[in-house]
Design a protein around this motif. Structure first.
Motif, PDB file in Angstrom:
ATOM      1  N   ILE A 297     -31.144 -95.101 -36.864  1.00  0.00           N
ATOM      2  CA  ILE A 297     -32.155 -94.293 -37.535  1.00  0.00           C
ATOM      3  C   ILE A 297     -32.379 -94.748 -38.979  1.00  0.00           C
ATOM      4  O   ILE A 297     -33.346 -94.341 -39.625  1.00  0.00           O
ATOM      5  N   GLY A 298     -31.552 -95.657 -39.472  1.00  0.00           N
ATOM      6  CA  GLY A 298     -31.752 -96.249 -40.789  1.00  0.00           C
ATOM      7  C   GLY A 298     -33.051 -97.039 -40.887  1.00  0.00           C
ATOM      8  O   GLY A 298     -33.410 -97.523 -41.959  1.00  0.00           O
ATOM      9  N   ILE A 299     -33.758 -97.140 -39.778  1.00  0.00           N
ATOM     10  CA  ILE A 299     -35.067 -97.795 -39.776  1.00  0.00           C
ATOM     11  C   ILE A 299     -36.074 -97.003 -40.610  1.00  0.00           C
ATOM     12  O   ILE A 299     -37.044 -97.565 -41.117  1.00  0.00           O
TER      13      ILE A 299
ATOM     14  N   LEU B   1     -35.817 -97.093 -29.645  1.00  0.00           N
ATOM     15  CA  LEU B   1     -36.521 -98.363 -29.791  1.00  0.00           C
ATOM     16  C   LEU B   1     -37.951 -98.232 -29.283  1.00  0.00           C
ATOM     17  O   LEU B   1     -38.908 -98.615 -29.976  1.00  0.00           O
ATOM     18  N   GLU B   2     -38.128 -97.664 -28.097  1.00  0.00           N
ATOM     19  CA  GLU B   2     -39.462 -97.499 -27.536  1.00  0.00           C
ATOM     20  C   GLU B   2     -40.318 -96.581 -28.415  1.00  0.00           C
ATOM     21  O   GLU B   2     -41.485 -96.875 -28.679  1.00  0.00           O
ATOM     22  N   PHE B   3     -39.753 -95.483 -28.877  1.00  0.00           N
ATOM     23  CA  PHE B   3     -40.500 -94.549 -29.719  1.00  0.00           C
ATOM     24  C   PHE B   3     -40.988 -95.241 -30.986  1.00  0.00           C
ATOM     25  O   PHE B   3     -42.168 -95.176 -31.324  1.00  0.00           O
ATOM     26  N   PHE B   4     -40.088 -95.913 -31.688  1.00  0.00           N
ATOM     27  CA  PHE B   4     -40.487 -96.544 -32.941  1.00  0.00           C
ATOM     28  C   PHE B   4     -41.456 -97.695 -32.723  1.00  0.00           C
ATOM     29  O   PHE B   4     -42.369 -97.896 -33.515  1.00  0.00           O
ATOM     30  N   LEU B   5     -41.311 -98.447 -31.645  1.00  0.00           N
ATOM     31  CA  LEU B   5     -42.263 -99.528 -31.378  1.00  0.00           C
ATOM     32  C   LEU B   5     -43.663 -98.984 -31.113  1.00  0.00           C
ATOM     33  O   LEU B   5     -44.653 -99.619 -31.460  1.00  0.00           O
ATOM     34  N   ASN B   6     -43.746 -97.812 -30.492  1.00  0.00           N
ATOM     35  CA  ASN B   6     -45.050 -97.204 -30.232  1.00  0.00           C
ATOM     36  C   ASN B   6     -45.644 -96.509 -31.451  1.00  0.00           C
ATOM     37  O   ASN B   6     -46.848 -96.330 -31.522  1.00  0.00           O
ATOM     38  N   GLN B   7     -44.827 -96.131 -32.413  1.00  0.00           N
ATOM     39  CA  GLN B   7     -45.289 -95.348 -33.554  1.00  0.00           C
ATOM     40  C   GLN B   7     -45.463 -96.155 -34.840  1.00  0.00           C
ATOM     41  O   GLN B   7     -46.202 -95.748 -35.713  1.00  0.00           O
ATOM     42  N   MET B   8     -44.765 -97.260 -34.951  1.00  0.00           N
ATOM     43  CA  MET B   8     -44.788 -97.956 -36.241  1.00  0.00           C
ATOM     44  C   MET B   8     -45.769 -99.110 -36.257  1.00  0.00           C
ATOM     45  O   MET B   8     -46.111 -99.679 -35.231  1.00  0.00           O
TER      46      MET B   8
ATOM     47  N   CYS C   8     -30.454-101.769 -32.926  1.00  0.00           N
ATOM     48  CA  CYS C   8     -30.666-100.476 -32.284  1.00  0.00           C
ATOM     49  C   CYS C   8     -30.033-100.492 -30.899  1.00  0.00           C
ATOM     50  O   CYS C   8     -30.248-101.434 -30.139  1.00  0.00           O
ATOM     51  N   ARG C   9     -29.276 -99.453 -30.563  1.00  0.00           N
ATOM     52  CA  ARG C   9     -28.662 -99.408 -29.238  1.00  0.00           C
ATOM     53  C   ARG C   9     -29.297 -98.389 -28.306  1.00  0.00           C
ATOM     54  O   ARG C   9     -28.975 -98.344 -27.135  1.00  0.00           O
ATOM     55  N   ASP C  10     -30.188 -97.569 -28.819  1.00  0.00           N
ATOM     56  CA  ASP C  10     -30.814 -96.510 -28.026  1.00  0.00           C
ATOM     57  C   ASP C  10     -32.194 -96.965 -27.553  1.00  0.00           C
ATOM     58  O   ASP C  10     -33.111 -97.112 -28.359  1.00  0.00           O
ATOM     59  N   PRO C  11     -32.373 -97.191 -26.243  1.00  0.00           N
ATOM     60  CA  PRO C  11     -33.675 -97.693 -25.768  1.00  0.00           C
ATOM     61  C   PRO C  11     -34.823 -96.716 -26.007  1.00  0.00           C
ATOM     62  O   PRO C  11     -35.945 -97.137 -26.258  1.00  0.00           O
ATOM     63  N   GLU C  12     -34.552 -95.407 -25.958  1.00  0.00           N
ATOM     64  CA  GLU C  12     -35.614 -94.431 -26.218  1.00  0.00           C
ATOM     65  C   GLU C  12     -36.052 -94.479 -27.681  1.00  0.00           C
ATOM     66  O   GLU C  12     -37.232 -94.385 -27.991  1.00  0.00           O
TER      67      GLU C  12
END
Length: 127
Positions: free
Chosen positions: A26-28, A56-63, A50-54
């Motif tokens: 979450i330091g992203i 990773l997917e959330f941030f890739l879709n939002q950022m 990042c170790r959490d795939p959800e």
């Protein structure tokens, strides 16, 4: 005993033309704030573990990561990622495993200084 508030680790980012931001989990969040603040004025490279795939997917879709720098995401989780996440042809590269910062950071610096490793040379936008 520590007393805050604490400044962002990127509070001095505006002083540098080329930046390499390193984050995990979450330091992203502060790294994304720095990217959004300086993306039109500076070359920003992101290294995110990042170790959490959800997550990773959330941030890739939002950022918004369509800037003039590399976004190297090191996925350290055990669950498989969706194929569409792994196959992005942009300045985002998803690498499975932990980052070797002693190798990754000098390679980013060399690529920028030499002009040989610029993201715009390897993305679908430029092909």
């Amino acid at each position: 005993f520590y007393v805050g508030p604490f400044p962002s680790p990127y509070s001095h980012a505006g002083k540098y033309d080329n930046q390499i931001l390193v984050a995990s989990g979450i330091g992203i969040t502060p790294a994304l704030a720095a990217i959004n603040a300086f993306k039109s004025q500076r070359r920003i490279n992101l290294i995110w573990a990042c170790r959490d795939p959800e997550m990773l997917e959330f941030f890739l879709n939002q950022m918004y990561l369509e800037h003039d720098g590399w976004n190297l995401i090191f996925y350290t989780g055990k669950r498989p990622l969706k194929e569409e996440i792994e196959e992005k042809q942009t300045n985002i590269r998803i690498i499975k495993g932990r980052p070797d910062l002693a190798s990754v950071i000098p390679n980013i610096i060399y690529g920028i200084e030499s002009g040989e490793g610029l993201p715009e040379k390897y993305t679908a936008r430029s092909l």
